[in-house]
Design a protein around this motif. Structure first.
Motif, PDB file in Angstrom:
ATOM      1  N   LEU A  33     -29.607 -41.442  -8.973  1.00 23.50           N
ATOM      2  CA  LEU A  33     -29.536 -40.011  -8.688  1.00 23.50           C
ATOM      3  C   LEU A  33     -28.328 -39.363  -9.345  1.00 23.50           C
ATOM      4  N   ARG A  34     -28.545 -38.139  -9.837  1.00 26.01           N
ATOM      5  CA  ARG A  34     -27.474 -37.328 -10.411  1.00 26.01           C
ATOM      6  C   ARG A  34     -27.520 -35.968  -9.724  1.00 26.01           C
ATOM      7  N   VAL A  35     -26.372 -35.537  -9.194  1.00 23.19           N
ATOM      8  CA  VAL A  35     -26.317 -34.325  -8.391  1.00 23.19           C
ATOM      9  C   VAL A  35     -25.144 -33.458  -8.823  1.00 23.19           C
ATOM     10  N   LEU A  36     -25.360 -32.140  -8.862  1.00 27.69           N
ATOM     11  CA  LEU A  36     -24.290 -31.168  -9.097  1.00 27.69           C
ATOM     12  C   LEU A  36     -24.116 -30.334  -7.838  1.00 27.69           C
ATOM     13  N   VAL A  37     -22.878 -30.232  -7.350  1.00 31.05           N
ATOM     14  CA  VAL A  37     -22.552 -29.402  -6.182  1.00 31.05           C
ATOM     15  C   VAL A  37     -21.488 -28.408  -6.606  1.00 31.05           C
ATOM     16  N   THR A  38     -21.755 -27.122  -6.462  1.00 32.11           N
ATOM     17  CA  THR A  38     -20.797 -26.102  -6.898  1.00 32.11           C
ATOM     18  C   THR A  38     -19.943 -25.608  -5.739  1.00 32.11           C
ATOM     19  N   ASN A  39     -18.743 -25.101  -6.104  1.00 36.35           N
ATOM     20  CA  ASN A  39     -17.767 -24.613  -5.123  1.00 36.35           C
ATOM     21  C   ASN A  39     -17.483 -25.693  -4.074  1.00 36.35           C
ATOM     22  N   ALA A  40     -17.246 -26.901  -4.565  1.00 34.65           N
ATOM     23  CA  ALA A  40     -17.262 -28.089  -3.705  1.00 34.65           C
ATOM     24  C   ALA A  40     -16.117 -28.167  -2.714  1.00 34.65           C
ATOM     25  N   ASP A  44     -30.556 -34.352 -11.356  1.00 37.88           N
ATOM     26  CA  ASP A  44     -31.819 -34.259 -10.625  1.00 37.88           C
ATOM     27  C   ASP A  44     -31.835 -33.067  -9.674  1.00 37.88           C
ATOM     28  N   VAL A  45     -30.702 -32.874  -8.979  1.00 38.68           N
ATOM     29  CA  VAL A  45     -30.621 -31.850  -7.933  1.00 38.68           C
ATOM     30  C   VAL A  45     -29.324 -31.074  -8.082  1.00 38.68           C
ATOM     31  N   ILE A  46     -29.420 -29.761  -7.941  1.00 37.85           N
ATOM     32  CA  ILE A  46     -28.238 -28.893  -7.911  1.00 37.85           C
ATOM     33  C   ILE A  46     -28.190 -28.201  -6.560  1.00 37.85           C
ATOM     34  N   LEU A  47     -27.034 -28.277  -5.905  1.00 38.70           N
ATOM     35  CA  LEU A  47     -26.805 -27.518  -4.676  1.00 38.70           C
ATOM     36  C   LEU A  47     -25.718 -26.501  -4.968  1.00 38.70           C
ATOM     37  N   ASP A  48     -26.124 -25.248  -5.095  1.00 34.56           N
ATOM     38  CA  ASP A  48     -25.184 -24.172  -5.415  1.00 34.56           C
ATOM     39  C   ASP A  48     -24.567 -23.609  -4.147  1.00 34.56           C
ATOM     40  N   CYS A  49     -23.232 -23.590  -4.104  1.00 34.83           N
ATOM     41  CA  CYS A  49     -22.501 -22.989  -2.985  1.00 34.83           C
ATOM     42  C   CYS A  49     -21.505 -21.965  -3.509  1.00 34.83           C
ATOM     43  N   ALA A  50     -21.796 -21.411  -4.702  1.00 34.43           N
ATOM     44  CA  ALA A  50     -20.911 -20.430  -5.325  1.00 34.43           C
ATOM     45  C   ALA A  50     -21.523 -19.043  -5.356  1.00 34.43           C
ATOM     46  N   GLY A  51     -22.815 -18.936  -5.623  1.00 31.17           N
ATOM     47  CA  GLY A  51     -23.422 -17.615  -5.616  1.00 31.17           C
ATOM     48  C   GLY A  51     -24.254 -17.309  -6.837  1.00 31.17           C
ATOM     49  N   GLU A  52     -24.649 -16.059  -6.950  1.00 32.88           N
ATOM     50  CA  GLU A  52     -25.711 -15.637  -7.857  1.00 32.88           C
ATOM     51  C   GLU A  52     -25.493 -16.036  -9.306  1.00 32.88           C
ATOM     52  N   GLN A  53     -24.291 -15.770  -9.874  1.00 31.98           N
ATOM     53  CA  GLN A  53     -24.083 -16.068 -11.287  1.00 31.98           C
ATOM     54  C   GLN A  53     -24.193 -17.572 -11.553  1.00 31.98           C
ATOM     55  N   MET A  54     -23.540 -18.389 -10.712  1.00 30.28           N
ATOM     56  CA  MET A  54     -23.615 -19.840 -10.876  1.00 30.28           C
ATOM     57  C   MET A  54     -25.037 -20.338 -10.644  1.00 30.28           C
ATOM     58  N   ASN A  98     -38.538 -30.487 -14.131  1.00 30.47           N
ATOM     59  CA  ASN A  98     -39.083 -30.796 -12.807  1.00 30.47           C
ATOM     60  C   ASN A  98     -37.986 -31.120 -11.798  1.00 30.47           C
ATOM     61  N   GLY A  99     -36.763 -30.683 -12.076  1.00 31.76           N
ATOM     62  CA  GLY A  99     -35.664 -30.888 -11.155  1.00 31.76           C
ATOM     63  C   GLY A  99     -35.628 -29.840 -10.055  1.00 31.76           C
ATOM     64  N   VAL A 100     -34.573 -29.892  -9.229  1.00 30.93           N
ATOM     65  CA  VAL A 100     -34.452 -29.026  -8.058  1.00 30.93           C
ATOM     66  C   VAL A 100     -33.161 -28.236  -8.155  1.00 30.93           C
ATOM     67  N   VAL A 101     -33.257 -26.901  -8.014  1.00 32.57           N
ATOM     68  CA  VAL A 101     -32.086 -26.017  -8.023  1.00 32.57           C
ATOM     69  C   VAL A 101     -32.091 -25.235  -6.715  1.00 32.57           C
ATOM     70  N   LEU A 102     -31.098 -25.505  -5.876  1.00 29.34           N
ATOM     71  CA  LEU A 102     -31.035 -24.896  -4.550  1.00 29.34           C
ATOM     72  C   LEU A 102     -29.747 -24.103  -4.393  1.00 29.34           C
ATOM     73  N   THR A 103     -29.782 -23.086  -3.557  1.00 33.87           N
ATOM     74  CA  THR A 103     -28.560 -22.372  -3.208  1.00 33.87           C
ATOM     75  C   THR A 103     -28.458 -22.261  -1.695  1.00 33.87           C
ATOM     76  N   ALA A 104     -27.259 -22.491  -1.193  1.00 31.59           N
ATOM     77  CA  ALA A 104     -27.005 -22.371   0.241  1.00 31.59           C
ATOM     78  C   ALA A 104     -26.317 -21.064   0.582  1.00 31.59           C
ATOM     79  N   VAL A 105     -25.958 -20.272  -0.434  1.00 38.44           N
ATOM     80  CA  VAL A 105     -25.163 -19.067  -0.176  1.00 38.44           C
ATOM     81  C   VAL A 105     -25.761 -17.792  -0.749  1.00 38.44           C
ATOM     82  N   ASP A 106     -26.614 -17.899  -1.743  1.00 41.85           N
ATOM     83  CA  ASP A 106     -27.120 -16.702  -2.433  1.00 41.85           C
ATOM     84  C   ASP A 106     -28.437 -16.255  -1.812  1.00 41.85           C
TER      85      ASP A 106
END
Length: 385
Positions: free
Chosen positions: A188-195, A269-279, A292-300
């Motif tokens: 698994l490879r994951v990107l988490v923003t505003n960590a 594989d998965v991105i969890l954005d916690c920075a907002g709209e531009q990111m 076919n990956g996953v791009v999610l946001t918890a804040v936008d």
């Protein structure tokens, strides 16, 4: 407290529940039109009140009554609750993360041989649905799905900071993201923003590094953070693999895809954005996330609206699953999170503790505003401890 009903061999005795309680609540949104030139202006809250004679909620047949010890909120949590669940014509009690003690159990469970799942005097923590009144009060009503036993190795204050952020991270990774820790074949490879500055991001990193969750392999984690001073913490303490300096608000020329290309990193594989709209928008690049990956946001929360043309084109072209993480109470997941707390894999983060009686000043000062939507830490109200 004195018993309210006879002792039963199948469950603890119920305790006396008063008719009124202390509570913070938003006044009903005003319907008065003060500017005749703005007939389509949205309604606004008239303010927040601390009431010492607020009616105690009446439980439905499937609800527990819980005496609150602590209640907590994050900057993002308040902001999202108010934007996704706007004010109604009834008083609304804020703060949906809580820790407390069960004092009354569901009437529908009274005839079960083993009684209710949670017993009177159990110390519990949980998340109340944002569609109902929250925990900035002496008592709440909660269903079984909104409750888990409190971990024994942390305080009531810390316990109340965990449910919302940890459940959001859990649902992002395992419900929306579809991660399967038992699959040893997939690296698994994951990107988490505003960590470093966001509570959901912090909980997601702890979940990804929990050995009992990922016993067969160690996910590759890339993070973004708001300042270079956070790099060492993320690398040395959280054990992330790569860190991108990305101070918020992002400069217009910030190019996430170019950073991935320059460093020759494979897409995640998965991105969890916690920075907002531009990111969140930048994260849809094929250089950043796999087809076919996953791009999610918890804040936008704008992600619940129709996509921009560019983002929709990227999503369709590369088969991406792109969503806002709509948080829901989940008692089973929260119970597993409690186990991770007790094994030392997860901790909460208390930014400050304030007495409930002083909550008006905290909330009226718009603690969730002034850029707070991207800052870390949980604020805790001390209620009955």
């Amino acid at each position: 407290m004195k018993p309210a009903k006879p002792f039963s061999t199948t469950m603890d005795e119920q305790t006396f529940v008063p008719r009124t309680m202390r509570a913070l609540y938003h006044r009903p949104a005003s319907t008065a039109i003060t500017d005749q030139t703005a007939l389509d202006a949205p309604r606004v809250d008239s303010g927040i009140i601390f009431d010492t004679d607020f009616p105690v909620p009446k439980p439905a047949a499937n609800q527990y009554i819980i005496k609150i010890q602590t209640a907590a909120f994050s900057h993002d949590g308040l902001r999202l609750a108010r934007s996704l669940h706007p004010s109604k014509s009834i008083p609304q009690i804020p703060l949906h993360n809580y820790c407390g003690i069960v004092i009354s159990t569901p009437t529908e469970d009274h005839d079960k041989p083993d009684g209710p799942k949670f017993k009177v005097a159990d110390t519990v923590f949980g998340l109340i649905s944002n569609t109902r009144d929250g925990a900035a009060a002496d008592y709440i009503v909660a269903t079984e799905d909104e409750i888990a036993l409190k971990p024994k190795n942390i305080s009531a204050a810390e316990a109340s900071t965990i449910p919302g952020p940890a459940l959001t991270a859990w649902q992002a990774l395992f419900t929306y993201g579809g991660l399967d820790p038992s699959d040893a074949r997939r690296k698994l490879r994951v990107l988490v923003t505003n960590a470093r500055d966001n509570e959901v991001a912090a909980q997601a990193l702890q979940l990804l590094r929990a050995r009992s969750l990922f016993p067969h392999h160690r996910p590759w984690i890339c993070t973004t953070c708001s300042c270079p001073e956070h790099d060492d913490f993320l690398r040395d303490h959280v054990k992330v693999d790569e860190v991108i300096d990305a101070a918020l608000p992002l400069p217009q020329d910030f190019d996430l895809a170019e950073i991935f290309r320059k460093n020759k990193w494979d897409p995640v594989d998965v991105i969890l954005d916690c920075a907002g709209e531009q990111m969140f928008n930048l994260a849809h690049s094929s250089d950043v996330v796999k087809n076919n990956g996953v791009v999610l946001t918890a804040v936008d929360d704008t992600a619940v609206q129709p996509q921009t043309a560019d983002r929709e084109a990227q999503t369709q072209k590369h088969g991406l699953f792109s969503r806002f993480v709509a948080l829901k109470p989940d008692g089973k997941a929260l119970a597993r999170i409690a186990e991770l707390v007790e094994e030392g894999s997860i901790r909460g983060r208390v930014q400050s503790i304030v007495d409930l009686a002083h909550g008006v000043d905290v909330l009226a000062a718009e603690a969730a505003g002034a850029g707070g939507g991207r800052r870390g830490g949980m604020m805790v109200f001390r209620v009955n401890i």
